[in-house]
Scaffold this motif. Structure first.
Motif, PDB file in Angstrom:
ATOM      1  N   ARG A 159       5.890  10.666   1.822  1.00 35.12           N
ATOM      2  CA  ARG A 159       5.699   9.782   3.496  1.00 35.12           C
ATOM      3  C   ARG A 159       6.861  10.674   4.456  1.00 35.12           C
ATOM      4  O   ARG A 159       7.315  10.468   4.167  1.00 35.12           O
ATOM      5  CB  ARG A 159       5.575   8.718   2.983  1.00 35.12           C
ATOM      6  CG  ARG A 159       4.421   7.816   2.252  1.00 35.12           C
ATOM      7  CD  ARG A 159       4.577   6.567   2.087  1.00 35.12           C
ATOM      8  NE  ARG A 159       5.534   6.275   0.343  1.00 35.12           N
ATOM      9  CZ  ARG A 159       6.120   6.014   0.152  1.00 35.12           C
ATOM     10  NH1 ARG A 159       7.031   5.177   1.037  1.00 35.12           N
ATOM     11  NH2 ARG A 159       6.966   5.649  -1.184  1.00 35.12           N
ATOM     12  N   ARG A 160       6.211  10.728   5.504  1.00 33.61           N
ATOM     13  CA  ARG A 160       6.549  10.681   6.530  1.00 33.61           C
ATOM     14  C   ARG A 160       7.818   9.769   7.382  1.00 33.61           C
ATOM     15  O   ARG A 160       8.656   9.479   7.932  1.00 33.61           O
ATOM     16  CB  ARG A 160       6.913  11.836   7.242  1.00 33.61           C
ATOM     17  CG  ARG A 160       6.279  13.228   6.563  1.00 33.61           C
ATOM     18  CD  ARG A 160       5.109  14.253   7.415  1.00 33.61           C
ATOM     19  NE  ARG A 160       3.511  13.373   7.592  1.00 33.61           N
ATOM     20  CZ  ARG A 160       2.662  13.525   8.369  1.00 33.61           C
ATOM     21  NH1 ARG A 160       2.632  14.432   8.903  1.00 33.61           N
ATOM     22  NH2 ARG A 160       1.970  12.857   8.310  1.00 33.61           N
ATOM     23  N   ARG A 161       6.457   8.785   7.313  1.00 29.90           N
ATOM     24  CA  ARG A 161       7.404   7.803   8.525  1.00 29.90           C
ATOM     25  C   ARG A 161       7.168   6.775   7.455  1.00 29.90           C
ATOM     26  O   ARG A 161       8.194   5.484   8.021  1.00 29.90           O
ATOM     27  CB  ARG A 161       5.900   7.323   9.177  1.00 29.90           C
ATOM     28  CG  ARG A 161       5.895   6.396  10.181  1.00 29.90           C
ATOM     29  CD  ARG A 161       5.590   6.214  11.548  1.00 29.90           C
ATOM     30  NE  ARG A 161       5.277   5.435  12.672  1.00 29.90           N
ATOM     31  CZ  ARG A 161       4.628   4.631  13.524  1.00 29.90           C
ATOM     32  NH1 ARG A 161       3.959   5.227  13.506  1.00 29.90           N
ATOM     33  NH2 ARG A 161       4.772   3.578  14.430  1.00 29.90           N
ATOM     34  N   TRP A 162       6.539   6.146   6.990  1.00 30.42           N
ATOM     35  CA  TRP A 162       6.305   4.908   6.290  1.00 30.42           C
ATOM     36  C   TRP A 162       6.806   5.114   4.776  1.00 30.42           C
ATOM     37  O   TRP A 162       6.143   4.616   3.684  1.00 30.42           O
ATOM     38  CB  TRP A 162       4.844   3.976   6.070  1.00 30.42           C
ATOM     39  CG  TRP A 162       4.855   3.282   7.169  1.00 30.42           C
ATOM     40  CD1 TRP A 162       3.704   4.322   8.307  1.00 30.42           C
ATOM     41  CD2 TRP A 162       5.332   2.430   8.338  1.00 30.42           C
ATOM     42  NE1 TRP A 162       3.887   3.784   9.032  1.00 30.42           N
ATOM     43  CE2 TRP A 162       4.452   2.644   9.205  1.00 30.42           C
ATOM     44  CE3 TRP A 162       6.036   1.667   7.993  1.00 30.42           C
ATOM     45  CZ2 TRP A 162       4.755   1.497  10.545  1.00 30.42           C
ATOM     46  CZ3 TRP A 162       6.457   0.650   9.026  1.00 30.42           C
ATOM     47  CH2 TRP A 162       5.296   0.915  10.758  1.00 30.42           C
ATOM     48  N   THR A 163       8.682   5.104   4.450  1.00 27.51           N
ATOM     49  CA  THR A 163       8.931   5.878   3.406  1.00 27.51           C
ATOM     50  C   THR A 163       9.831   4.347   2.938  1.00 27.51           C
ATOM     51  O   THR A 163       9.665   3.527   4.203  1.00 27.51           O
ATOM     52  CB  THR A 163      10.199   6.291   4.472  1.00 27.51           C
ATOM     53  OG1 THR A 163      10.789   6.006   5.270  1.00 27.51           O
ATOM     54  CG2 THR A 163       9.753   7.835   4.613  1.00 27.51           C
ATOM     55  N   ASP A 164      10.215   4.579   1.606  1.00 26.61           N
ATOM     56  CA  ASP A 164      10.564   3.470   1.113  1.00 26.61           C
ATOM     57  C   ASP A 164      11.822   2.630   2.230  1.00 26.61           C
ATOM     58  O   ASP A 164      12.349   1.889   1.935  1.00 26.61           O
ATOM     59  CB  ASP A 164      10.791   3.733  -0.690  1.00 26.61           C
ATOM     60  CG  ASP A 164       9.610   3.887  -0.962  1.00 26.61           C
ATOM     61  OD1 ASP A 164       8.771   3.274  -0.836  1.00 26.61           O
ATOM     62  OD2 ASP A 164      10.153   4.497  -1.985  1.00 26.61           O
ATOM     63  N   ARG A 165      12.602   4.114   2.477  1.00 25.08           N
ATOM     64  CA  ARG A 165      13.697   2.982   3.367  1.00 25.08           C
ATOM     65  C   ARG A 165      13.016   2.217   4.532  1.00 25.08           C
ATOM     66  O   ARG A 165      14.256   1.145   4.883  1.00 25.08           O
ATOM     67  CB  ARG A 165      15.033   4.128   3.615  1.00 25.08           C
ATOM     68  CG  ARG A 165      15.626   4.111   4.575  1.00 25.08           C
ATOM     69  CD  ARG A 165      16.386   5.185   5.102  1.00 25.08           C
ATOM     70  NE  ARG A 165      17.565   4.872   5.701  1.00 25.08           N
ATOM     71  CZ  ARG A 165      18.015   5.536   5.976  1.00 25.08           C
ATOM     72  NH1 ARG A 165      18.134   6.651   6.288  1.00 25.08           N
ATOM     73  NH2 ARG A 165      19.332   4.965   7.348  1.00 25.08           N
TER      74      ARG A 165
ATOM     75  N   THR B 243       1.410  -1.627  -0.233  1.00 26.36           N
ATOM     76  CA  THR B 243      -0.129   0.001   0.387  1.00 26.36           C
ATOM     77  C   THR B 243       0.733   1.411   0.235  1.00 26.36           C
ATOM     78  O   THR B 243       0.299   2.740  -0.620  1.00 26.36           O
ATOM     79  CB  THR B 243      -0.344   0.026   0.915  1.00 26.36           C
ATOM     80  OG1 THR B 243      -1.426  -1.010   0.767  1.00 26.36           O
ATOM     81  CG2 THR B 243      -1.727   0.953   1.098  1.00 26.36           C
ATOM     82  N   TYR B 244       1.759   1.619   0.635  1.00 25.66           N
ATOM     83  CA  TYR B 244       2.793   2.919   0.982  1.00 25.66           C
ATOM     84  C   TYR B 244       3.437   2.462  -0.100  1.00 25.66           C
ATOM     85  O   TYR B 244       3.886   3.760  -0.439  1.00 25.66           O
ATOM     86  CB  TYR B 244       3.164   2.163   2.231  1.00 25.66           C
ATOM     87  CG  TYR B 244       2.699   3.015   3.389  1.00 25.66           C
ATOM     88  CD1 TYR B 244       1.721   4.307   3.218  1.00 25.66           C
ATOM     89  CD2 TYR B 244       1.908   2.144   4.687  1.00 25.66           C
ATOM     90  CE1 TYR B 244       0.741   4.633   4.901  1.00 25.66           C
ATOM     91  CE2 TYR B 244       1.356   2.415   5.221  1.00 25.66           C
ATOM     92  CZ  TYR B 244       0.801   3.759   5.654  1.00 25.66           C
ATOM     93  OH  TYR B 244      -0.133   4.353   6.228  1.00 25.66           O
ATOM     94  N   SER B 245       4.169   1.236  -0.804  1.00 22.24           N
ATOM     95  CA  SER B 245       5.235   1.644  -1.819  1.00 22.24           C
ATOM     96  C   SER B 245       5.045   1.426  -3.049  1.00 22.24           C
ATOM     97  O   SER B 245       5.751   2.349  -3.852  1.00 22.24           O
ATOM     98  CB  SER B 245       6.340   0.727  -1.250  1.00 22.24           C
ATOM     99  OG  SER B 245       5.941  -0.947  -1.014  1.00 22.24           O
ATOM    100  N   LYS B 246       3.911   1.144  -3.043  1.00 22.82           N
ATOM    101  CA  LYS B 246       2.981   1.274  -4.350  1.00 22.82           C
ATOM    102  C   LYS B 246       2.029   1.667  -4.656  1.00 22.82           C
ATOM    103  O   LYS B 246       2.425   3.123  -5.906  1.00 22.82           O
ATOM    104  CB  LYS B 246       2.967  -0.429  -4.344  1.00 22.82           C
ATOM    105  CG  LYS B 246       4.155  -1.458  -4.502  1.00 22.82           C
ATOM    106  CD  LYS B 246       5.178  -1.273  -5.668  1.00 22.82           C
ATOM    107  CE  LYS B 246       6.768  -1.991  -5.972  1.00 22.82           C
ATOM    108  NZ  LYS B 246       7.539  -1.814  -6.301  1.00 22.82           N
TER     109      LYS B 246
END
Length: 514
Positions: free
Chosen positions: A301-307, A291-294
């Protein structure tokens, strides 16, 4: 348009789009529909269910994923929301014993609700641990009353909620691991295994998962272990029927590739076909990392970044072999754990070293022990499930799947299914590649994020997204976590986060989602 071709009445209800039709997505759709929302569920596969889908092959029916119902009242609540009774649509049957455990040396243990019967099993295996068993039951109940009854359906998007829960966590030793906690009660390695393996059912490593999951022992005894006649597919069909009863819609073969955001708010989704569907709120039952990465990969995004998503710790994956036999194995129970020679070392291989070991422990599911309708007459349907490392291991399942399946077959022939090779009439497998490619689970993890202490409660992705207003998360990767009770509870939390339709329209008078 109405059926006669004339312009029909405009549906003025606020619109909720639900991405994914696993237990969490279906439960969310039911609860929102019952509170007046117009709901559209979008499923990329050709049938609802997600991880709880169904395979049909050569006259056999196989549940693809979960097989155990441990808190049926949560399911009954969904039917009550829709003004119906679960018993009118689905038959839930209690199983006793819950399951059998076969240890590597051939010793077996019958696990059920009757504490006295369990004491007899302990007296036979390790009589010195009888006092510890009574203390374990007492402490399991204490943990259950806090961690399940009080916290499982409470949203954890505020840090103050975690602070209020902290004293109980310290008092109940939630900072310890399940395996360490169980070691306080049992000296026998067999009993330590029997009373600590449960986190594996939700993707957790007993060696690292918070001791709060010792609650499962009391959950099983309080609410018992149940099976849906016709398989979990019958339950999925029943939930889909409730959505229709509430005037909601399920669209299959509808692959969401993007959540649309405007001024920091989710306003709809885009399908792979290019179709745009507007919404007042979006509820994602997709894997949270996906959900967050794709689906939100375009959005800052501030918290659920790709890193952070890349550095998160993911659950193990699963290798599942589904097979049918031309004969019945009447001596094999509905649920059987066929354990291998190692426990702690095997868990370390799976979760830490991420190494595909030569030995394994298996969960063997024989639903035809309770429901012969799932196989042709005189036949049995099975699946054998082995926890394996997720795709971070680098295992090439395109070449390893068949040798691994053959090794499982040999193990079953040597233990509980003699003559299996000559009896097989149908077969298929699921590997971590299927979890990645079919179910879009990052790293092929079978249960999303691993349920460790610092990936639980407030530390887990919140049910109300931290990144986008009007985006909500349900399913295994959000609070409270994986397992049928967990994902259904994640949908129950929405009742505290999303106003009913009438209140929403008062708070948001501008038209949207239509």
């Amino acid at each position: 348009m109405a059926r006669d071709g004339t312009e029909g009445p405009r549906d003025e209800r606020p619109h909720a789009v639900v991405i994914g039709s696993g237990f969490g997505g279906l439960a969310a759709a039911i609860r929102l529909g019952a509170r007046g929302w117009r709901v559209t569920v979008l499923e990329r596969l050709d049938a609802p269910g997600g991880r709880a889908g169904v395979f049909r092959q050569d006259g056999f029916t196989f549940d693809a994923g979960p097989t155990i119902i441990t808190a049926p009242y949560l399911i009954e609540e969904l039917w009550a929301c829709a003004g119906r009774r679960l018993a009118d649509d689905v038959t839930i049957r209690e199983l006793d014993p819950f399951y059998f455990i076969r240890f590597d040396d051939g010793t077996t243990m019958r696990c059920g609700a009757d504490a006295d019967a369990t004491r007899e099993e302990i007296r036979r295996i390790a009589p010195q641990d009888l006092p510890g068993f009574d203390r374990f039951l007492r402490d399991s109940e204490r943990i259950y009353r806090v961690a399940f009854e009080e916290l499982v359906d409470r949203p954890f998007h505020r840090f103050t909620t975690l602070l209020r829960a902290a004293p109980d966590m310290i008092r109940l030793q939630g900072y310890r691991t399940v395996h360490a906690k169980v070691g306080d009660y049992f000296t026998s390695p067999k009993l330590r295994t029997a009373f600590s393996f449960h986190p594996l059912l939700i993707g957790g490593n007993p060696l690292t998962t918070t001791a709060y999951y010792c609650l499962i022992a009391h959950l099983e005894r309080k609410h018992r272990v149940h099976y849906a006649m016709g398989g979990m597919g019958a339950l999925i069909r029943g939930m889909a029927g409730l959505i229709g009863h509430l005037c909601g819609t399920i669209r299959c073969n509808a692959d969401v590739v993007r959540i649309e955001v405007a001024e920091g708010r989710a306003i709809g989704v885009v399908l792979a076909s290019g179709e745009r569907i507007s919404a007042d709120i979006v509820v994602s039952n997709a894997d949270v990392a996906w959900t967050y990465s794709k689906l939100l990969g375009h959005h800052p995004r501030r918290r659920w970044t790709d890193r952070r998503i890349a550095r998160a710790r993911y659950s193990m994956s699963l290798f599942v072999w589904y097979f049918g036999t031309r004969r019945r194995y009447e001596d094999v129970y509905h649920h059987t754990m066929v354990l291998g020679p190692r426990y702690e070392a095997l868990l370390t291989d799976i979760f830490t070293r991420k190494r595909l070991a030569e030995d394994f422990s298996l969960y063997l599911h024989r639903p035809t022990a309770s429901d012969p309708s799932l196989a042709p007459a005189g036949c049995d349907a099975f699946y054998a499930l082995a926890p394996v490392p997720h795709l971070g291991s680098g295992v090439d399942w395109t070449t390893q799947a068949e040798p691994y399946r053959a090794a499982i077959q040999r193990r079953l022939e040597e233990t509980v299914l003699p003559g299996l090779g000559e009896a097989i009439v149908t077969s298929r497998t699921m590997t971590p590649l299927d979890f990645r490619d079919r179910l879009l689970s990052v790293n092929g993890a079978a249960f999303s994020l691993e349920p460790q202490l610092f990936q639980s409660a407030w530390f887990r992705p919140h049910n109300r997204s931290e990144e986008v207003i009007n985006l909500f998360l349900v399913g295994a990767g959000t609070h409270p976590g994986a397992g049928v009770p967990g994902v259904i509870s994640s949908a129950k939390i929405l009742d505290q986060l999303v106003p009913d339709a009438q209140a929403w329209r008062v708070l948001n008078p501008a038209p949207g989602g239509r």
